[in-house]
Motif scaffolding. Sequence first.
Motif, PDB file in Angstrom:
ATOM      1  N   MET A 122       0.864  -1.178   0.000  1.00 32.49           N
ATOM      2  CA  MET A 122       0.000   0.000   0.000  1.00 32.49           C
ATOM      3  C   MET A 122       0.901   1.228   0.000  1.00 32.49           C
ATOM      4  O   MET A 122       1.419   1.625   1.032  1.00 32.49           O
ATOM      5  CB  MET A 122      -0.898   0.031   1.242  1.00 32.49           C
ATOM      6  CG  MET A 122      -2.033  -0.970   1.213  1.00 32.49           C
ATOM      7  SD  MET A 122      -3.054  -0.827   2.688  1.00 32.49           S
ATOM      8  CE  MET A 122      -3.910   0.708   2.388  1.00 32.49           C
ATOM      9  N   ALA A 123       1.144   1.751  -1.164  1.00 32.15           N
ATOM     10  CA  ALA A 123       1.941   2.970  -1.263  1.00 32.15           C
ATOM     11  C   ALA A 123       1.000   4.066  -1.729  1.00 32.15           C
ATOM     12  O   ALA A 123       0.301   3.904  -2.727  1.00 32.15           O
ATOM     13  CB  ALA A 123       3.074   2.781  -2.244  1.00 32.15           C
ATOM     14  N   ASN A 124       0.943   5.113  -0.994  1.00 22.14           N
ATOM     15  CA  ASN A 124      -0.035   6.156  -1.295  1.00 22.14           C
ATOM     16  C   ASN A 124       0.681   7.419  -1.759  1.00 22.14           C
ATOM     17  O   ASN A 124       1.213   8.181  -0.957  1.00 22.14           O
ATOM     18  CB  ASN A 124      -0.872   6.444  -0.048  1.00 22.14           C
ATOM     19  CG  ASN A 124      -2.032   7.361  -0.352  1.00 22.14           C
ATOM     20  OD1 ASN A 124      -2.151   7.866  -1.470  1.00 22.14           O
ATOM     21  ND2 ASN A 124      -2.892   7.571   0.625  1.00 22.14           N
ATOM     22  N   ALA A 125       0.677   7.610  -3.079  1.00 23.54           N
ATOM     23  CA  ALA A 125       1.330   8.801  -3.616  1.00 23.54           C
ATOM     24  C   ALA A 125       0.308   9.898  -3.892  1.00 23.54           C
ATOM     25  O   ALA A 125       0.650  10.970  -4.377  1.00 23.54           O
ATOM     26  CB  ALA A 125       2.061   8.442  -4.905  1.00 23.54           C
ATOM     27  N   THR A 126      -0.952   9.625  -3.604  1.00 23.51           N
ATOM     28  CA  THR A 126      -1.991  10.619  -3.891  1.00 23.51           C
ATOM     29  C   THR A 126      -2.141  11.570  -2.698  1.00 23.51           C
ATOM     30  O   THR A 126      -1.501  11.399  -1.668  1.00 23.51           O
ATOM     31  CB  THR A 126      -3.335   9.925  -4.126  1.00 23.51           C
ATOM     32  OG1 THR A 126      -3.766   9.352  -2.884  1.00 23.51           O
ATOM     33  CG2 THR A 126      -3.207   8.823  -5.166  1.00 23.51           C
ATOM     34  N   SER A 131      -7.815   3.401   1.790  1.00 31.98           N
ATOM     35  CA  SER A 131      -8.153   2.363   2.760  1.00 31.98           C
ATOM     36  C   SER A 131      -8.280   1.020   2.064  1.00 31.98           C
ATOM     37  O   SER A 131      -8.550   0.945   0.871  1.00 31.98           O
ATOM     38  CB  SER A 131      -9.449   2.699   3.484  1.00 31.98           C
ATOM     39  OG  SER A 131     -10.544   2.414   2.675  1.00 31.98           O
ATOM     40  N   ARG A 132      -8.070  -0.034   2.826  1.00 26.05           N
ATOM     41  CA  ARG A 132      -8.143  -1.364   2.246  1.00 26.05           C
ATOM     42  C   ARG A 132      -8.433  -2.360   3.373  1.00 26.05           C
ATOM     43  O   ARG A 132      -7.900  -2.235   4.467  1.00 26.05           O
ATOM     44  CB  ARG A 132      -6.801  -1.701   1.603  1.00 26.05           C
ATOM     45  CG  ARG A 132      -6.788  -3.027   0.902  1.00 26.05           C
ATOM     46  CD  ARG A 132      -5.591  -3.049  -0.025  1.00 26.05           C
ATOM     47  NE  ARG A 132      -5.397  -4.377  -0.563  1.00 26.05           N
ATOM     48  CZ  ARG A 132      -4.425  -4.664  -1.422  1.00 26.05           C
ATOM     49  NH1 ARG A 132      -3.585  -3.742  -1.814  1.00 26.05           N
ATOM     50  NH2 ARG A 132      -4.299  -5.880  -1.881  1.00 26.05           N
ATOM     51  N   THR A 133      -9.312  -3.309   3.073  1.00 25.95           N
ATOM     52  CA  THR A 133      -9.568  -4.379   4.033  1.00 25.95           C
ATOM     53  C   THR A 133      -8.863  -5.633   3.541  1.00 25.95           C
ATOM     54  O   THR A 133      -9.085  -6.066   2.410  1.00 25.95           O
ATOM     55  CB  THR A 133     -11.075  -4.626   4.193  1.00 25.95           C
ATOM     56  OG1 THR A 133     -11.683  -3.405   4.622  1.00 25.95           O
ATOM     57  CG2 THR A 133     -11.348  -5.690   5.236  1.00 25.95           C
ATOM     58  N   LEU A 134      -8.012  -6.200   4.388  1.00 27.26           N
ATOM     59  CA  LEU A 134      -7.186  -7.329   3.979  1.00 27.26           C
ATOM     60  C   LEU A 134      -7.885  -8.655   4.308  1.00 27.26           C
ATOM     61  O   LEU A 134      -8.944  -8.672   4.945  1.00 27.26           O
ATOM     62  CB  LEU A 134      -5.830  -7.235   4.677  1.00 27.26           C
ATOM     63  CG  LEU A 134      -5.111  -5.904   4.418  1.00 27.26           C
ATOM     64  CD1 LEU A 134      -3.888  -5.785   5.285  1.00 27.26           C
ATOM     65  CD2 LEU A 134      -4.736  -5.772   2.951  1.00 27.26           C
ATOM     66  N   ALA A 140      -7.009  -1.312   7.008  1.00 28.99           N
ATOM     67  CA  ALA A 140      -5.866  -0.387   7.050  1.00 28.99           C
ATOM     68  C   ALA A 140      -6.218   0.876   6.297  1.00 28.99           C
ATOM     69  O   ALA A 140      -6.868   0.823   5.242  1.00 28.99           O
ATOM     70  CB  ALA A 140      -4.647  -1.041   6.423  1.00 28.99           C
ATOM     71  N   ILE A 141      -5.833   1.994   6.854  1.00 31.59           N
ATOM     72  CA  ILE A 141      -6.021   3.263   6.157  1.00 31.59           C
ATOM     73  C   ILE A 141      -4.679   3.983   6.186  1.00 31.59           C
ATOM     74  O   ILE A 141      -4.035   4.075   7.235  1.00 31.59           O
ATOM     75  CB  ILE A 141      -7.175   4.093   6.765  1.00 31.59           C
ATOM     76  CG1 ILE A 141      -7.306   5.428   6.060  1.00 31.59           C
ATOM     77  CG2 ILE A 141      -7.039   4.275   8.245  1.00 31.59           C
ATOM     78  CD1 ILE A 141      -8.626   6.104   6.326  1.00 31.59           C
ATOM     79  N   GLY A 145       1.485   9.902   1.008  1.00 34.18           N
ATOM     80  CA  GLY A 145       2.934   9.892   1.170  1.00 34.18           C
ATOM     81  C   GLY A 145       3.464   8.755   2.019  1.00 34.18           C
ATOM     82  O   GLY A 145       4.636   8.737   2.372  1.00 34.18           O
ATOM     83  N   SER A 146       2.582   7.807   2.362  1.00 32.17           N
ATOM     84  CA  SER A 146       3.027   6.707   3.232  1.00 32.17           C
ATOM     85  C   SER A 146       3.235   5.438   2.411  1.00 32.17           C
ATOM     86  O   SER A 146       2.713   5.300   1.307  1.00 32.17           O
ATOM     87  CB  SER A 146       1.975   6.439   4.311  1.00 32.17           C
ATOM     88  OG  SER A 146       1.706   7.611   5.022  1.00 32.17           O
ATOM     89  N   ARG A 147       3.972   4.508   2.999  1.00 34.91           N
ATOM     90  CA  ARG A 147       4.244   3.244   2.306  1.00 34.91           C
ATOM     91  C   ARG A 147       4.193   2.112   3.328  1.00 34.91           C
ATOM     92  O   ARG A 147       4.893   2.127   4.340  1.00 34.91           O
ATOM     93  CB  ARG A 147       5.629   3.311   1.662  1.00 34.91           C
ATOM     94  CG  ARG A 147       6.032   2.059   0.935  1.00 34.91           C
ATOM     95  CD  ARG A 147       7.454   2.202   0.408  1.00 34.91           C
ATOM     96  NE  ARG A 147       7.981   0.906   0.003  1.00 34.91           N
ATOM     97  CZ  ARG A 147       7.828   0.379  -1.203  1.00 34.91           C
ATOM     98  NH1 ARG A 147       7.160   1.051  -2.118  1.00 34.91           N
ATOM     99  NH2 ARG A 147       8.318  -0.814  -1.499  1.00 34.91           N
ATOM    100  N   LEU A 148       3.337   1.146   3.031  1.00 39.76           N
ATOM    101  CA  LEU A 148       3.154   0.010   3.936  1.00 39.76           C
ATOM    102  C   LEU A 148       3.209  -1.280   3.134  1.00 39.76           C
ATOM    103  O   LEU A 148       2.592  -1.389   2.074  1.00 39.76           O
ATOM    104  CB  LEU A 148       1.777   0.113   4.615  1.00 39.76           C
ATOM    105  CG  LEU A 148       1.415  -1.003   5.585  1.00 39.76           C
ATOM    106  CD1 LEU A 148       1.971  -0.695   6.973  1.00 39.76           C
ATOM    107  CD2 LEU A 148      -0.096  -1.158   5.684  1.00 39.76           C
TER     108      LEU A 148
END
Lengths: 399, 173
Positions: A122-126, A131-134, A140-141, A145-148
């Motif tokens: 989950m890399a968020n460049a926007t 958010s995503r349910t695994l 996870a939300i 600018g974060s990377r998981l």
Amino acid sequence: MSAPEVSVEEVIVRYLDGTLPAEQLEWLNEWVRDHAEVRDCLFDMALQAVAVAEQAEAVNDVVVPVQFPKYRLWIQWAAAALVVIGLGAWLTLRDGTGRRLTSLGKTKPSITKVWPKPTVLMANATAQWKSRTLKSGTHAIIAPGSRLTANDTKGFFARLEQGTVGLSVPKGVPTAALRTPDAEITLRGAELIATTDGRHTWLEVHRGTVTFSRLEDQQAVQVSAGGQGSTATANFATERSVMGEEWTLAATDDPRIIGAVVTREGRKVMRAVRHRNENGRYHYQIVNERNPARGQFSLYTAQAHSIMEIRAFIQKAAPARIHFRTATVKADDYLYYEYRLPAGRLKPTAWTTLRIPITAFKRIGGPAVPVFNRMVQTFVMETGPTDAGLELEYVRVSR
Amino acid sequence: MEQTDVIDVLEAHRTELTTWVLVLLRDRHTAEDLFQEMFVKALGQPEHFSEPQHVMAWARVNLRHRAINYIQRYRDRMATLDEQAIESLCDHAEERMATEGNARSEALKDCLKKLPTKSSQLLRLRYSQDLSGVAIAQSLGKSTDAIYQSLSRIHQKLRACVESLLQRKDRHT
């Protein structure tokens, strides 16, 4: 009605906890109506509850739950075996960065296994939160600018390299852990928000209890719901404030609402909803529906700004005083400013707009607290000797 | 009475008054909120009171109305006692506060100091940090029933301690 096989005290403990079954509530109703000694017992126990809370608040006491030792023989043998296995693992295993896993901490061991290869990125460049349910049911939300990366096949193992992530891990997930460059968080059935700038990690827990370990020196603490922790050498929330951000599902459904801030200061809980305006600026609406009251809450923004504009509204004619504090927190710097609203500036029953340049803030000092490179604003609202209604709307932040 | 005198009287009996509402509503924060609302109302009319007993009698009636209104408004959301039981409790509480004042809570402070550390921590987890029995059980790795039983035993000990202190005090006087 037959007499129940439980003690009156236990029934009352469950009643005060709100977990008394309907049938036993009927018993309690009957006892209270018919027996003065039960009424006395109920009052005595409630008095004890209030006295304990008042006593703890008077000394700003926080208890960290610690498991009581159990002395059964087989547990001792199992523990000894685990120590031997754990020691072997510690001597042989290395994590993905090549560093030795410092898993046998001084106070609480972290997870002593080689972490599975990540299967989820989950890399968020926007500019929007994602958010995503695994598979494990973990929600996870992730902030812009974060990377998981995560592996969700057996338990939940995630690495947060940079930025902020909110996790809601169901109780059914047997093993769950989040690792950042300098910390490891192990949990079972919990909700938390973790932030890292690559050097330090900051944690807020909203449900459950987690073990928060600093990899560098293996220090570990347990953080329970409502608490926060930081791997930095000190925590800026050294006062009583415990602030948290609660990321709601609404945050993802409605692009204007990107979160809700919850803070617990002493006895009060305040909530705020953060909206994003069309121009991309933030708009905080802070309302304590039950009792807008004395308290403290903190707002965080990654960008420094020079002016903030606030609309304040006092609902009742009561003496009111508001302090606005702002602090520019850098890695090795901590500035602490305060702005006191002139007496009489806020008029009851009318909205008052306050445009406060940062230059009006008076520096009041404070210890050097290395935390994060970000702006922290703390609003301290005091509304006289009693609580009165107060609403604040954080209208605009301008650079 | 002066406003400051009214504040003194209500602050001195804050614990007892809050306890009474807690018994009815089960939520300490709501109990404190209702106390605060009553407090604000009392401060707005200090000339209404002639003596401390008058303030306390007014406060009890005011809180009783507020608590009952709250229960009526939110009854569908909260499992609380039935109306007859609440009426019995209200009468009992008024009588108890009128006769005992804050002697019991003063004795309780001494008893709390004598509690073993584990008992004290358990009470604080439950009533100060507002963790439910279930949450405490999870944190401590115990069963929920064991937590409730431990709490009830601690309450019993505290009650016995308070009674003993009050009786000793009676004998001295």
